[in-house]
Structures are given as C-alpha cells and as structure tokens.
Design a protein around this motif. Structure first.
Motif, PDB file in Angstrom:
ATOM      1  N   ARG A 192       0.813  -1.229   0.000  1.00  0.00           N
ATOM      2  CA  ARG A 192       0.000   0.000   0.000  1.00  0.00           C
ATOM      3  C   ARG A 192       0.841   1.272   0.000  1.00  0.00           C
ATOM      4  O   ARG A 192       0.595   2.190  -0.788  1.00  0.00           O
ATOM      5  CB  ARG A 192      -0.925   0.042   1.237  1.00  0.00           C
ATOM      6  CG  ARG A 192      -2.190  -0.741   1.105  1.00  0.00           C
ATOM      7  CD  ARG A 192      -2.632  -1.209   2.478  1.00  0.00           C
ATOM      8  NE  ARG A 192      -1.666  -2.199   2.916  1.00  0.00           N
ATOM      9  CZ  ARG A 192      -1.774  -3.495   2.664  1.00  0.00           C
ATOM     10  NH1 ARG A 192      -2.843  -3.945   2.085  1.00  0.00           N
ATOM     11  NH2 ARG A 192      -0.827  -4.350   3.008  1.00  0.00           N
ATOM     12  N   THR A 193       1.789   1.361   0.914  1.00  0.00           N
ATOM     13  CA  THR A 193       2.502   2.639   1.081  1.00  0.00           C
ATOM     14  C   THR A 193       3.281   2.979  -0.192  1.00  0.00           C
ATOM     15  O   THR A 193       3.148   4.068  -0.743  1.00  0.00           O
ATOM     16  CB  THR A 193       3.437   2.575   2.300  1.00  0.00           C
ATOM     17  OG1 THR A 193       2.673   2.144   3.430  1.00  0.00           O
ATOM     18  CG2 THR A 193       4.056   3.926   2.601  1.00  0.00           C
ATOM     19  N   ARG A 218      11.433   4.019   3.306  1.00  0.00           N
ATOM     20  CA  ARG A 218      11.130   3.085   4.402  1.00  0.00           C
ATOM     21  C   ARG A 218      12.407   2.318   4.711  1.00  0.00           C
ATOM     22  O   ARG A 218      13.109   1.890   3.794  1.00  0.00           O
ATOM     23  CB  ARG A 218      10.026   2.113   3.973  1.00  0.00           C
ATOM     24  CG  ARG A 218       9.838   0.950   4.927  1.00  0.00           C
ATOM     25  CD  ARG A 218       8.633   0.124   4.599  1.00  0.00           C
ATOM     26  NE  ARG A 218       7.398   0.850   4.886  1.00  0.00           N
ATOM     27  CZ  ARG A 218       6.186   0.313   4.782  1.00  0.00           C
ATOM     28  NH1 ARG A 218       6.044  -0.937   4.407  1.00  0.00           N
ATOM     29  NH2 ARG A 218       5.102   1.023   5.055  1.00  0.00           N
ATOM     30  N   HIS A 259       5.476   5.963  11.529  1.00  0.00           N
ATOM     31  CA  HIS A 259       4.929   5.808  10.172  1.00  0.00           C
ATOM     32  C   HIS A 259       3.889   6.922  10.036  1.00  0.00           C
ATOM     33  O   HIS A 259       2.687   6.678  10.038  1.00  0.00           O
ATOM     34  CB  HIS A 259       4.302   4.417  10.030  1.00  0.00           C
ATOM     35  CG  HIS A 259       3.912   4.029   8.646  1.00  0.00           C
ATOM     36  ND1 HIS A 259       3.904   4.924   7.584  1.00  0.00           N
ATOM     37  CD2 HIS A 259       3.512   2.826   8.138  1.00  0.00           C
ATOM     38  CE1 HIS A 259       3.515   4.274   6.495  1.00  0.00           C
ATOM     39  NE2 HIS A 259       3.270   3.014   6.798  1.00  0.00           N
ATOM     40  N   GLN A 263       0.796   6.907   7.596  1.00  0.00           N
ATOM     41  CA  GLN A 263      -0.292   5.968   7.927  1.00  0.00           C
ATOM     42  C   GLN A 263      -1.187   6.589   8.997  1.00  0.00           C
ATOM     43  O   GLN A 263      -2.415   6.450   8.947  1.00  0.00           O
ATOM     44  CB  GLN A 263       0.286   4.625   8.397  1.00  0.00           C
ATOM     45  CG  GLN A 263      -0.794   3.565   8.649  1.00  0.00           C
ATOM     46  CD  GLN A 263      -1.565   3.184   7.391  1.00  0.00           C
ATOM     47  OE1 GLN A 263      -0.971   2.939   6.346  1.00  0.00           O
ATOM     48  NE2 GLN A 263      -2.895   3.131   7.470  1.00  0.00           N
ATOM     49  N   ARG A 318      -1.245  -5.852  12.974  1.00  0.00           N
ATOM     50  CA  ARG A 318      -0.615  -7.139  12.668  1.00  0.00           C
ATOM     51  C   ARG A 318       0.513  -7.405  13.676  1.00  0.00           C
ATOM     52  O   ARG A 318       1.171  -6.451  14.119  1.00  0.00           O
ATOM     53  CB  ARG A 318      -0.028  -7.067  11.245  1.00  0.00           C
ATOM     54  CG  ARG A 318       0.667  -8.307  10.745  1.00  0.00           C
ATOM     55  CD  ARG A 318       1.210  -8.068   9.333  1.00  0.00           C
ATOM     56  NE  ARG A 318       2.260  -7.063   9.324  1.00  0.00           N
ATOM     57  CZ  ARG A 318       3.550  -7.307   9.496  1.00  0.00           C
ATOM     58  NH1 ARG A 318       3.965  -8.550   9.705  1.00  0.00           N
ATOM     59  NH2 ARG A 318       4.444  -6.339   9.472  1.00  0.00           N
ATOM     60  N   GLN A 339       4.071  -7.954  14.469  1.00  0.00           N
ATOM     61  CA  GLN A 339       5.276  -7.608  13.695  1.00  0.00           C
ATOM     62  C   GLN A 339       6.333  -8.706  13.888  1.00  0.00           C
ATOM     63  O   GLN A 339       7.373  -8.483  14.532  1.00  0.00           O
ATOM     64  CB  GLN A 339       5.813  -6.244  14.145  1.00  0.00           C
ATOM     65  CG  GLN A 339       4.780  -5.119  14.097  1.00  0.00           C
ATOM     66  CD  GLN A 339       4.507  -4.638  12.675  1.00  0.00           C
ATOM     67  OE1 GLN A 339       5.395  -4.126  12.019  1.00  0.00           O
ATOM     68  NE2 GLN A 339       3.275  -4.827  12.201  1.00  0.00           N
ATOM     69  N   PRO A 369      -4.332  -1.015   9.243  1.00  0.00           N
ATOM     70  CA  PRO A 369      -3.493  -0.393   8.211  1.00  0.00           C
ATOM     71  C   PRO A 369      -3.130  -1.344   7.074  1.00  0.00           C
ATOM     72  O   PRO A 369      -2.658  -0.893   6.026  1.00  0.00           O
ATOM     73  CB  PRO A 369      -2.233   0.007   8.990  1.00  0.00           C
ATOM     74  CG  PRO A 369      -2.171  -0.957  10.129  1.00  0.00           C
ATOM     75  CD  PRO A 369      -3.607  -1.237  10.504  1.00  0.00           C
ATOM     76  N   GLY A 370      -3.361  -2.671   7.298  1.00  0.00           N
ATOM     77  CA  GLY A 370      -2.891  -3.649   6.332  1.00  0.00           C
ATOM     78  C   GLY A 370      -1.381  -3.814   6.477  1.00  0.00           C
ATOM     79  O   GLY A 370      -0.722  -2.899   6.969  1.00  0.00           O
ATOM     80  N   PRO A 371      -0.816  -4.929   6.088  1.00  0.00           N
ATOM     81  CA  PRO A 371      -1.477  -6.109   5.564  1.00  0.00           C
ATOM     82  C   PRO A 371      -2.209  -6.876   6.668  1.00  0.00           C
ATOM     83  O   PRO A 371      -1.717  -6.967   7.791  1.00  0.00           O
ATOM     84  CB  PRO A 371      -0.319  -6.944   5.010  1.00  0.00           C
ATOM     85  CG  PRO A 371       0.880  -6.525   5.820  1.00  0.00           C
ATOM     86  CD  PRO A 371       0.660  -5.084   6.160  1.00  0.00           C
TER      87      PRO A 371
HETATM   88  C1  NCD Z   1       2.299  -1.135   8.171  1.00  0.00           C
HETATM   89  C2  NCD Z   1       3.789  -0.908   8.294  1.00  0.00           C
HETATM   90  O1  NCD Z   1       4.534  -1.115   7.335  1.00  0.00           O
HETATM   91  O2  NCD Z   1       4.181  -0.493   9.364  1.00  0.00           O
HETATM   92  N1  NCD Z   1       1.840  -1.291   6.864  1.00  0.00           N
HETATM   93  C3  NCD Z   1       1.456  -0.198   6.144  1.00  0.00           C
HETATM   94  O3  NCD Z   1       2.242   0.665   5.829  1.00  0.00           O
HETATM   95  N2  NCD Z   1       0.157  -0.082   5.805  1.00  0.00           N
HETATM   96  C4  NCD Z   1       1.748  -2.154   9.080  1.00  0.00           C
HETATM   97  C5  NCD Z   1       2.320  -3.545   9.108  1.00  0.00           C
HETATM   98  O4  NCD Z   1       3.263  -3.880   8.399  1.00  0.00           O
HETATM   99  O5  NCD Z   1       1.798  -4.329   9.887  1.00  0.00           O
END
Ligand code: NCD
Length: 298
Positions: free
Chosen positions: A50-51, A100, A130, A133, A215, A217, A255-257
């Motif tokens: 997504r990002t 990132r 982040h 987000q 999610r 991590q 926020p996904g995934p």
């Molecule tokens: C998140 C991240 O990368 O921190 N994803 C995102 O940018 N939507 C959340 C995640 O990875 O769980």
C-alpha cells in the motif's frame, strides 16, 4: 515543514490544510497540472504494498516524475553508502524522497545530507514512526467522528513493535484525544502514560467507537517471542461476538497487511463498518496532498 519524519513535524494547522486538500482530491475538485519538474524517488528497504504503490500512484496522478530505487539491483550492493546514494539521486534532480527503512531513527542520520529544496518523507522506520499511515487513519476516523475528543478508540495487538500505533498515538494526542485504550498481551503493550491498558480484550473493547487492529510484527521479534497464533486469535482476534461488545456504530480500522483469522476474522473484513479498504483509498489522496504540500509551501 521541510521533512515529514515524525508526528512532531506536524501541527494542527498543517494537518487541517492537508485534510482539506485530501477532501478536495477525493471530491475530484482539484485541477491537476503536469509537473515533471518534480521528481519523486521511492526507496523501500523493507517490503511494502500500500505505502509504496500509493505514493507512486500519487506522484503519477500529480504528473511528477517517478523513480523506484531498488536496493538489490543498485550500487548499494557494491558498497555505496545511503548518503552517497541520496546525493547522487539529488544530483539527477530528485527533490522528494519517500523512504522506508528497518532501522529506527535512520532519518536523523541522513536528512542533513539533503539540500534545503529536497524533502524526505518517512514511510516507516523500524518500530519508530509511520506518520503518513497515521494521517490516513486519523482522516478516516474524522470522516465518521468529526470531533475525535468525544470518542473512545481501542488500539489492539502488537502495540510495542508497531510504528503505526506509535504515530497514531502521537497524532491523536496532538489533537487532544484522551480516550485511547491499548489492548494486547503484556509482551505487546507499551506502557504509555495516561492511557488505559487492557490485557483482557472483552473488557477493553466494551463501548468503544473505533477499533484499530494491528498485525503482529513477527519480523521485529525473535521466534520465541512470537505467540501461538491460534491462542492469540482466540484472545485478541476480532470476531463477530467480540465486535458486538463495542458501541453499536463502532468502526474497524486496520493499516494492512491483514493476517486473516489472526487479528481479525475473515467475515469482518468486508463488514459494512469495516474501513479497511477506505483507508487504502484515502492513502492515495493523503499522499497526493502531502506531495503537493511540499512543492507548494504556504
Ligand atoms: C504497516 C507498516 O509497514 O508499518 N503497513 C502499512 O504501511 N500499511 C503495518 C504492518 O506492516 O503491519
């Protein structure tokens, strides 16, 4: 604001301006002008769907030039440092860097190497921040609850390792939101001053207006720290029964995934009160507003 590295770089005035622009973009009311003059480089040293793709799409929709830096196929493999890489991209005309990186606070080490006309956007640094987000999540919350100080928000899951949670908490605090509940197993709960923490999901979720799921991590912990997923899902996964304990109009954010049937049961993902795909949709508009903000400072 020259860079967006953490929520500390924002203030309520900038936020308002970004959200007004985002709404205009969503309403299709902003004339888009071609501007190949601006060059965005996406530099992702960790996986992203997504990002990265929403920043790429945002840049393309604004008519900016777009370069995708692929570390594995780059001269970083030959030993080139990150600062040298940035300076060389800058020499080619890149003025917007979206990065990132797995290392928290990496941007503190590199942003000084950039020209005053360049902008660096944090697309996630380790467990730290982040910010974009959080902009998406707060914008989405405000579509339902214009006054966030009046609602109860539950953040559920791996709060300790989640940069999304850390940025959301900072942004909500900046907006004066006080009723934030943190829910998760003891190992995943950060003790954050002023917030109620709940290891008991049912107790924490009672009467909340919004539930933000996270999610686990896994990539940021040792194998031994990863909980048994079936047990975790039973205790902390959002199921229809547990969702019924929240306020009757409560909305779901993630926020996904998504890891289906771990943090959320599959039948709730497309629930009418789930905002998960809305968040993704808002992501493109928020990122367009942000890129525009940097090239059109007030
Ligand atoms: C998140 C991240 O990368 O921190 N994803 C995102 O940018 N939507 C959340 C995640 O990875 O769980």
């Amino acid at each position: 604001m020259q860079h967006l590295l953490s929520i500390d770089d924002l203030n309520p005035t900038i936020l308002k301006q970004l959200f007004v622009e985002t709404q205009k973009i969503l309403n299709d009311a902003t004339p888009i002008r071609e501007s190949k003059h601006h060059v965005v480089a996406t530099m992702f040293f960790e996986p992203s769907t997504r990002t990265k793709l929403s920043f790429s799409l945002a840049a393309q929709k604004l008519g900016f030039s777009l370069l995708d830096f692929d570390q594995q196929k780059s001269s970083a493999i030959k030993g080139e440092s990150l600062i040298d890489t940035l300076q060389n991209l800058q020499a080619m005309g890149v003025n917007l860097f979206v990065m990132r990186h797995p290392k928290q606070m990496i941007f503190d080490e590199i942003h000084t190497a950039l020209k005053p006309t360049s902008h660096l956007i944090n697309a996630g640094d380790g467990t730290n921040q982040h910010p974009t987000q959080a902009l998406i999540d707060v914008f989405t919350l405000q579509q339902h609850y214009p006054d966030l100080t009046q609602i109860k928000i539950a953040i559920v899951g791996d709060i300790k390792h989640s940069r999304v949670a850390h940025s959301n908490i900072a942004l909500l605090k900046m907006l004066g939101v006080e009723q934030i509940r943190l829910i998760g197993p003891a190992d995943f709960l950060n003790t954050i001053e002023g917030f109620e923490c709940f290891e008991d999901f049912d107790q924490g979720i009672k009467d909340v207006d919004a539930i933000m799921l996270l999610r686990i991590q896994k990539e940021r912990m040792s194998q031994a720290q990863i909980p048994n997923l079936a047990t975790y899902a039973e205790q902390y996964g959002l199921s229809p029964d547990k969702f019924a304990l929240a306020n009757k109009n409560a909305i779901i954010l993630h926020p996904g995934p998504v890891n289906r049937n771990v943090e959320i049961s599959t039948d709730l993902i497309e629930h009418p009160r789930s905002q998960i795909l809305k968040q993704t949709q808002h992501g493109v508009a928020i990122r367009m507003a942000l890129l525009q903000y940097f090239v059109k400072p007030v």
